[in-house]
Design a protein around this motif. Sequence first.
Motif, mmCIF file in Angstrom:
data_model
loop_
_atom_site.group_PDB
_atom_site.id
_atom_site.type_symbol
_atom_site.label_atom_id
_atom_site.label_comp_id
_atom_site.label_asym_id
_atom_site.label_seq_id
_atom_site.Cartn_x
_atom_site.Cartn_y
_atom_site.Cartn_z
ATOM 1 N N UNK A 177 12.442 16.007 13.790
ATOM 2 C CA UNK A 177 11.384 16.649 13.024
ATOM 3 C C UNK A 177 11.003 15.727 11.871
ATOM 4 N N UNK A 178 9.836 15.118 11.936
ATOM 5 C CA UNK A 178 9.415 14.118 10.962
ATOM 6 C C UNK A 178 8.279 14.675 10.116
ATOM 7 N N UNK A 179 8.439 14.590 8.809
ATOM 8 C CA UNK A 179 7.401 14.991 7.856
ATOM 9 C C UNK A 179 6.679 13.746 7.360
ATOM 10 N N UNK A 180 5.362 13.748 7.475
ATOM 11 C CA UNK A 180 4.564 12.584 7.092
ATOM 12 C C UNK A 180 3.786 12.889 5.828
ATOM 13 N N UNK A 181 3.798 11.969 4.873
ATOM 14 C CA UNK A 181 3.057 12.122 3.610
ATOM 15 C C UNK A 181 2.337 10.826 3.304
ATOM 16 N N UNK A 182 1.070 10.933 2.915
ATOM 17 C CA UNK A 182 0.279 9.776 2.512
ATOM 18 C C UNK A 182 -0.151 9.955 1.069
ATOM 19 N N UNK A 183 0.158 8.959 0.253
ATOM 20 C CA UNK A 183 -0.236 8.957 -1.153
ATOM 21 C C UNK A 183 -1.073 7.710 -1.391
ATOM 22 N N UNK A 184 -2.343 7.901 -1.752
ATOM 23 C CA UNK A 184 -3.251 6.760 -1.937
ATOM 24 C C UNK A 184 -3.920 6.858 -3.298
ATOM 25 N N UNK A 185 -3.991 5.744 -3.984
ATOM 26 C CA UNK A 185 -4.654 5.655 -5.285
ATOM 27 C C UNK A 185 -5.469 4.349 -5.344
ATOM 28 N N UNK A 186 -6.785 4.421 -5.322
ATOM 29 C CA UNK A 186 -7.617 5.636 -5.257
ATOM 30 C C UNK A 186 -7.647 6.217 -3.840
ATOM 31 N N UNK A 187 -8.235 7.352 -3.693
ATOM 32 C CA UNK A 187 -8.323 8.008 -2.390
ATOM 33 C C UNK A 187 -9.043 7.095 -1.397
ATOM 34 N N UNK A 188 -8.475 6.994 -0.220
ATOM 35 C CA UNK A 188 -9.047 6.141 0.815
ATOM 36 C C UNK A 188 -8.630 4.696 0.734
ATOM 37 N N UNK A 189 -7.721 4.367 -0.197
ATOM 38 C CA UNK A 189 -7.289 2.971 -0.342
ATOM 39 C C UNK A 189 -6.558 2.465 0.891
ATOM 40 N N UNK A 190 -5.990 3.407 1.684
ATOM 41 C CA UNK A 190 -5.231 2.982 2.860
ATOM 42 C C UNK A 190 -6.112 2.304 3.895
ATOM 43 N N UNK A 191 -7.405 2.603 3.879
ATOM 44 C CA UNK A 191 -8.309 2.021 4.870
ATOM 45 C C UNK A 191 -8.526 0.537 4.636
ATOM 46 N N UNK A 192 -8.267 0.075 3.403
ATOM 47 C CA UNK A 192 -8.509 -1.330 3.073
ATOM 48 C C UNK A 192 -7.245 -2.182 3.132
ATOM 49 N N UNK A 193 -6.146 -1.622 3.616
ATOM 50 C CA UNK A 193 -4.916 -2.399 3.731
ATOM 51 C C UNK A 193 -5.101 -3.484 4.788
ATOM 52 N N UNK A 194 -4.809 -4.735 4.474
ATOM 53 C CA UNK A 194 -4.982 -5.813 5.463
ATOM 54 C C UNK A 194 -4.175 -5.564 6.729
ATOM 55 N N UNK A 195 -4.688 -6.087 7.833
ATOM 56 C CA UNK A 195 -4.040 -5.870 9.127
ATOM 57 C C UNK A 195 -2.588 -6.308 9.191
ATOM 58 N N UNK A 196 -2.231 -7.519 8.741
ATOM 59 C CA UNK A 196 -0.831 -7.939 8.812
ATOM 60 C C UNK A 196 0.101 -7.056 8.009
ATOM 61 N N UNK A 197 -0.374 -6.607 6.823
ATOM 62 C CA UNK A 197 0.456 -5.725 5.998
ATOM 63 C C UNK A 197 0.641 -4.381 6.687
#
Length: 461
Positions: A337-357
């Motif tokens: 049973x896995x609980x997933x949480x995403x914390x982004x600052x600012x909102x939507x910053x996860x979309x700009x994470x480079x591919x290798x990272x």
Amino acid sequence: MPRPRPTAVIAEWFGVDDDFERVPADPRAAYRRDVWLGLTLTVLAVAGMELSRSAGYFYDDTRPAWLLYVLSAAGALPLVARRRYPLLVLALVYSHFLLVGLTVPAVPMTQVLQVVYFMTLYTAVAWARDRRAMIIVVAASLAAMFGWLFWQTAISSALQHYAENEGLLDDPPGAIAALDAMIAQTWLTNVAYFFGAIALGQVTWHAARRRAQLTAQAATIERQATELGRRAVVTERLRIARELHDVVAHHVSVIGIQAAAARRLLAKGGDAAPDAQGPLATIETASRDAVEQMRGLVGTLRDIGADDGGTADGGDRSPEPGVADIERLAGADGGLDVTYTLVAEPTGAEAAVPGPVGLSLFRTAQEALANVRKHSTARAASVTVRVDRRPVDDDARFRGGYAEVEVIDEGRARPGSSGSGLGLVGIRERVATHHGVAEIGPRVTGGYRVRVRLPLPVEGS
């Protein structure tokens, strides 16, 4: 199954056909200690002879005192080389025992020389490198010892005089005649004394051989573990190189395509077109050369991986997973049973994470969850992804912010399920590639944590 012959059993026990040769761990120090031991026993042998003379054991002996001292010292002095030349020392000492025992019987009976004879026989059995020669020399030494003993009991009247003086012949105190009992006791004492030295020496030799075997096995296991670790690192580096190739090659190819298009457009007209064609052509050529060289390098690495037992196929060419795929990974059905949480600052910053990272964070979460399922008693785990574009003041590596994944479980290590640790090696290799930080290990409050933080590029750079 036929029973082995007694000679075969004896040969096996003495290690006749064994390749093991016992040598001191530090030969120079061991031989130096033997010199001091031999000299000490020599001094004690001379002192023991003087005590025997003073006690009256040589009252009727007309030989000069210096001769008795020399004979005593000659019996102990060879022990200075007892481990360097164990069989030669045994032959010398027992030759002394036989020759001096036949001419001056009281000399070999002194206490110090009795210790010397025991120690010499023990050392020969425990340290002889040629086991066949050891059996021959030991057998000859025993023959000399028991021959001397037989001679003494056959011609000596000392026991008879003692029994007569004590009145034991007229009134024997036991069921066995006194003289027969004293002779039997002398023989039993010598048999126990000398065969005890042989048994103790052989037991010591077997113990040394077992220690050597365990040391060799430990060295082999360590060598194999090092090789497995090296192979794991090489395999992981090959996979990282392939993934980096896929990401970088895509962007460099786009650069080449755009540069070629710009060159063609500028070539259609405009005063600046001739000046722009040279730099743009250089960009196009350099980008294409870089892609070709990178493909050749990764191809070479893949061939090396195939030679080491890996595969040289091209693999799946579908897009590599990233941060957005971690949620799907956490929701996969695997008995956890896995609980997933995403914390982004600012909102939507996860979309700009480079591919290798993003790929490295995905692989970290994948490996951590696999370890929980395999090696932990936990039924639940939490996966937290944090993406923060704010700079970290106390660490220059994170001036552009960071992307982080953390996997926590509350379980304990499952008995008998410890892995090789090679997956954690791969995680640390990825972190080192991106110059990030990793926290991997048990938690103080219980459970296990895998946390990886990777730097993001500074915006606008």
